[in-house]
Design an enzyme around this catalytic site. Structure first.
Site, short mmCIF file in Angstrom:
data_model
loop_
_atom_site.label_atom_id
_atom_site.label_comp_id
_atom_site.label_asym_id
_atom_site.label_seq_id
_atom_site.Cartn_x
_atom_site.Cartn_y
_atom_site.Cartn_z
N SER A 137 -10.06 -0.46 6.80
CA SER A 137 -9.49 -0.29 5.53
C SER A 137 -8.34 -2.03 4.97
O SER A 137 -7.69 -1.73 4.16
CB SER A 137 -8.61 0.25 5.65
OG SER A 137 -8.94 1.74 5.27
N LYS A 197 0.64 -1.43 -0.07
CA LYS A 197 0.04 0.13 -0.32
C LYS A 197 0.68 1.49 0.16
O LYS A 197 2.12 1.38 0.19
CB LYS A 197 -1.01 0.04 1.15
CG LYS A 197 -2.02 1.27 1.18
CD LYS A 197 -2.96 0.55 2.72
CE LYS A 197 -4.31 2.23 2.85
NZ LYS A 197 -4.65 1.77 4.40
N SER A 217 -9.67 1.67 3.03
CA SER A 217 -9.03 2.37 2.16
C SER A 217 -8.17 1.43 1.10
O SER A 217 -7.51 1.80 -0.14
CB SER A 217 -7.80 3.39 2.93
OG SER A 217 -6.60 2.75 3.81
#
Lengths: 439, 479
Positions: B183, B84, B159
């Site tokens: 997330s 990420k 996310s």
């Protein structure tokens, strides 16, 4: 109109830990090339996290203990949010409602206690440098100082005069130096002072409705001047029936005055909240006790002991305990001196009057010097009296001058006697003898 | 192992890839190339990556192959991973999908990156996310939303949407994500992969661009539970650089998966089968629970606080922390100024600033912390009665692209079922349990007490085992 000054003090003391407050960068930033003592943490780079410096925290607690504070078993760090270009993270890690130390005091010479509200731990900011580069005025940021451990010591508004403030500061400086936690060097910014001053009418109860904070003070002398100036300035305003403005003023060295910097209508909103990156600190009683036990003997205790143990005067004691290194030196000398029957008083006189360079003269050497200078040789009393008489006879001017009131001539007579004698003797005794003969 | 060569190497699980590398069935370079090719082929449709580090990846793969030939044993040696874009990577642009950091190259590795590098992995690139991790859709990314591999008209969730989509689409063997509240689990649910949110403090946050500092928990997003356990072993542990990490010893999670779930008490709370819960989600999760019961689990109905209370607590705490965490992007450094913040970040900064303002602190932040304690106690009470709690992960299936438009609280509502456990800092895992008629994945979460990763992983592993032959497990996204 008669007024009484109400003065409080905030002092920032920079700790001399090896590393910074929340990272492993060297905290020794003074005079270093800009931005060489930095890392992701003290630069506030995305994702970097603070890890508190254990030594700094312990030292902060020790300062509190030395200032007679209580140490709450629960404490935490908070974020103080504000914007300034030298503040890397957009917030300063400080302590808000749970500082490490609470409710202490320092006792002044006259017995008055100055209350210490709190002692807390925080981090220093970077430094802005305003320069002209390529004919353009620019502001540069040096982050070497960013994250250096700072201890803030806040007093109650207990001072009434500049002298009290100065005495407090000297005592505070002496204590942190004794603890060995800071050089407390004003010139290097290791110690920063912010007095707040207001006036109230004699006999009036409570605190005045306003308060003036003075910044940019870099010596104890200036803090006195700034306070005196403010007392006069505020008295004049009050005399006119007005109230001084609540504001921050800056001290101006060249004419010992203060000028308005920033008007503070109300307290700034720093949006304090608990620092989520650092778990709260929960002390155990034994941990605090251990920190207490490892405190060195503090200046006031040492002074009392010196007076009692060595029979020193307050004056001598104060000089000898002013700095811990000097006090330690004295005791070292005394220990060696004991074997040679050199008294504490002799040592004190020697150190104080001769301004001994303690860095260069080892204690044993000092004792040697003292013994040398005070070595007396036995001398037959009659023989001595004969020499005195001879000197006075050979130098009739001595008696004449002495009768005219020239006492200094005695010193000359002593010199003459010693010259003939070629021996070290007790000069006090000799002086007495000469005076007897002159009568 | 001939069949392995026939199939696309990028489709392998981490466990399979490890074995293949060890047996010299293929090299790390081959494996990495397969992933990079898949990325090239599918990125136009998915937009799962912000940055693909092809050159570095092949370089790392070569080094890994050398180590493999020297019989070096490392837990992730030669394994391609996607990370990420909020994990600081030394020398590789790290943007948190925000324009503010579009040209920021960190001079240091986050601890997670350091650990996976030391474990020998190959980093394929940095995955897309909601900007600053603000959201549950990737639609707040300044570099465009990612798409759900099962239906590119739908969102992957967020996310960590890029990481979840990338794993689901077999662009990578596994990925690293981070969860503040949902997330990891929510995009894993929407993309049909395994997402583990470790206990707060189990995995270091050092170098992860902060969102809600008291909540952020990095964790793996993988194809299987076993893969998740292998990666957690690498990530977990006390970090000298993160004062909130726990000194509790790291277990050999991947070797403790096989656990008899007979007598295991599984708590089911009606409060988590909320009004408006997608019917297919409800049905699939309930069936999954029944399967666990059949395998010996004891189902117990428990009462938990209505998760809706967690939304308020989470919103206040997280936005307060956000307002402070984003203050450093003041325009002096990083190239871009405050004007580069998009609407969602601005909204959160304003909200948080307000909640922390003098006079409101007690009313909002302080009150939220008090309720947080109540929620923590509520879970503690529940875990006095049951071993784990099972619930749907998301109240809905993956929503269509554009769903977040004009929905300022989209993320909070999408994450309602994962917020309470995040607030309490618990361990939780999402595992896929099937598909909707429309072909979108359905996820179920297993929540355990703090530091119960071993337990939640073993329950998830058991579920995988008993449903191993189900037809839906053979499905692959059609890209």
């Amino acid at each position: 109109m008669k007024y009484k000054a109400v003065i409080g003090l905030e002092v920032h003391v920079e700790l001399k830990t090896n590393s910074k407050m929340f990272c492993s960068c060297s905290a020794d930033y003074f005079g270093q090339k800009p931005n060489t003592h930095t890392c992701p943490v003290c630069l506030g780079l995305p994702g970097a996290l603070p890890v508190p410096n254990k030594k700094a925290v312990e030292w902060c607690v020790q300062i509190g203990l030395a200032l007679n504070c209580g140490i709450p078993l629960f404490s935490k760090f908070d974020r103080k949010n504000y914007f300034y270009p030298d503040l890397a993270k957009g917030y300063q890690i400080s302590q808000y409602d749970k500082p490490f130390c609470l409710n202490g005091h320092i006792t002044l010479q006259n017995g008055k206690k100055i209350g210490i509200t709190r002692v807390h731990m925080e981090e220093d900011t970077g430094k802005l440098i305003h320069e002209t580069v390529d004919e353009k005025k620019v502001s540069l940021i040096d982050f070497n100082r960013s994250g250096v451990p700072l201890v803030e010591i806040v007093t109650e508004p207990d001072f009434e005069t500049a002298d009290e403030v100065k005495e407090y500061l000297q005592k505070l400086q002496q204590i942190v130096r004794y603890l060995g936690v800071s050089n407390a060097d004003m010139e290097k910014g290791n110690m920063r002072l912010e007095p707040n001053i207001s006036l109230k009418k004699d006999g009036e109860k409570g605190l005045p409705k306003y308060k003036v904070e003075v910044k940019n003070i870099n010596s104890f002398a200036f803090v006195g001047k700034a306070i005196d100036y403010e007392i006069k300035r505020q008295a004049e305003i009050l005399d006119e029936g007005k109230t001084p403005v609540q504001e921050t003023r800056g001290f101006v060295e060249k004419n010992s005055s203060t000028v308005s910097q920033r008007v503070k209508e109300e307290a700034s909103d720093y949006r304090y909240f608990p620092e989520p990156d650092i778990p709260p600190i929960r002390w155990k009683e034994p941990e605090i006790n251990k920190l207490k036990e490892t405190l060195p003997e503090l200046p006031n205790v040492k002074l009392n002991r010196f007076q009692k143990q060595y029979g020193l005067s307050l004056y001598d004691g104060e000089i000898l305990t002013k700095e811990k290194t000097l006090a330690d030196y004295f005791e070292e000398v005394f220990k060696i001196g004991q074997k040679n029957r050199v008294t504490a008083k002799q040592i004190a006189n020697n150190i104080i009057n001769k301004k001994v360079d303690i860095g260069n003269i080892v204690p044993a050497k000092l004792i040697e010097n003292i013994l040398q200078s005070e070595k007396k040789e036995d001398i037959n009393a009659d023989e001595l009296r004969n020499i005195v008489r001879k000197v006075l006879k050979d130098n009739p001017g001595i008696k004449e001058d002495y009768k005219k009131g020239k006492d200094s001539v005695i010193q000359f007579a002593i010199g003459q006697v010693m010259y003939i004698l070629k021996k070290k003797i007790d000069t006090n005794m000799l002086r007495k003898l000469i005076l007897e003969e002159l009568k | 192992m001939l069949f392995l060569k026939k199939m696309n190497l990028n489709n392998l699980t981490l466990k399979q890839a490890k074995e293949g590398l060890k047996n010299k069935d293929f090299s790390s370079v081959e494996l990495t190339k397969a992933c990079l090719e898949r990325i090239k082929a599918t990125e136009p449709k998915l937009n799962a990556f912000v940055t693909v580090t092809e050159k570095d990846a092949l370089e790392q793969a070569k080094i890994a192959d050398k180590a493999l030939s020297d019989a070096v044993e490392l837990p992730l040696l030669g394994i391609p991973l996607a990370v990420k874009d909020n994990f600081s990577t030394k020398g590789i642009k790290t943007t948190a999908s925000s324009k503010v950091l579009e040209s920021y190259i960190p001079p240091f590795d986050s601890t997670v990156i350091k650990k996976i590098k030391e474990a020998g992995c190959v980093i394929l690139g940095k995955t897309n996310m909601d900007a600053w991790a603000h959201g549950s859709s990737t639609e707040t990314s300044d570099f465009g939303a990612s798409k759900n591999p099962w239906n590119t008209k739908h969102l992957p969730g967020g996310s960590s949407g890029g990481s979840a989509a990338s794993v689901a689409a077999d662009q990578t063997i596994a990925a690293i994500g981070s969860e503040t509240a949902g997330s990891i689990r929510q995009p894993a649910s929407w993309c049909g992969v395994v997402g583990l949110k470790p206990t707060y403090g189990r995995v270091s946050r050092y170098g992860v661009i902060a969102m809600g500092s008291s909540l952020d928990s990095p964790g793996p997003i993988t194809k299987t539970t076993e893969d998740s356990a292998i990666i957690l072993e690498v990530l977990a542990g006390k970090d000298e650089m993160d004062a909130t990490t726990s000194p509790k010893p790291v277990l050999k999670y991947s070797q403790k998966l096989k656990k008899d779930i007979k007598e295991l008490k599984i708590g089911i709370s009606n409060e988590y089968f909320i009004e408006g819960l997608d019917k297919e989600v409800e049905k699939n999760v309930k069936e999954a629970i029944k399967k666990l019961e059949k395998a010996g689990g004891k189902i117990e109905n428990i009462k938990l606080f209505d998760p809706k209370y967690a939304i308020d607590v989470y919103t206040i705490i997280q936005r307060s922390e956000v307002s402070s965490n984003l203050a450093r992007y003041d325009g002096i450094r990083y190239g871009n100024g405050r004007g580069a913040f998009a609407d969602e970040a601005k909204r959160r900064i304003m909200f948080g600033t307000y909640a922390l303002s003098s006079g409101y602190y007690d009313q909002y932040y302080n009150k939220a912390q008090q309720v947080r304690t109540v929620i923590i106690n509520d879970f503690e009470k529940a875990f006095g009665k049951v071993d784990v709690i099972i619930a749907p992960t998301s109240p809905s299936l993956a929503l269509p692209v554009g769903a977040t438009k004009d929905a300022a609280m989209f993320g909070e509502i999408a994450d309602v079922l994962v917020e309470p456990s995040s607030i309490a800092g618990l361990a939780g895992i999402n595992i896929p349990v099937g598909f909707s008629n429309s072909g979108l994945p359905i996820g179920m979460q297993i929540i355990g007490p703090q530091f119960s990763e071993e337990l939640v992983l073993s329950v998830a592993f058991e579920y995988e085992k008993i449903t191993q032959t189900e037809q839906w497990r053979k499905l692959k996204p059609n890209l």
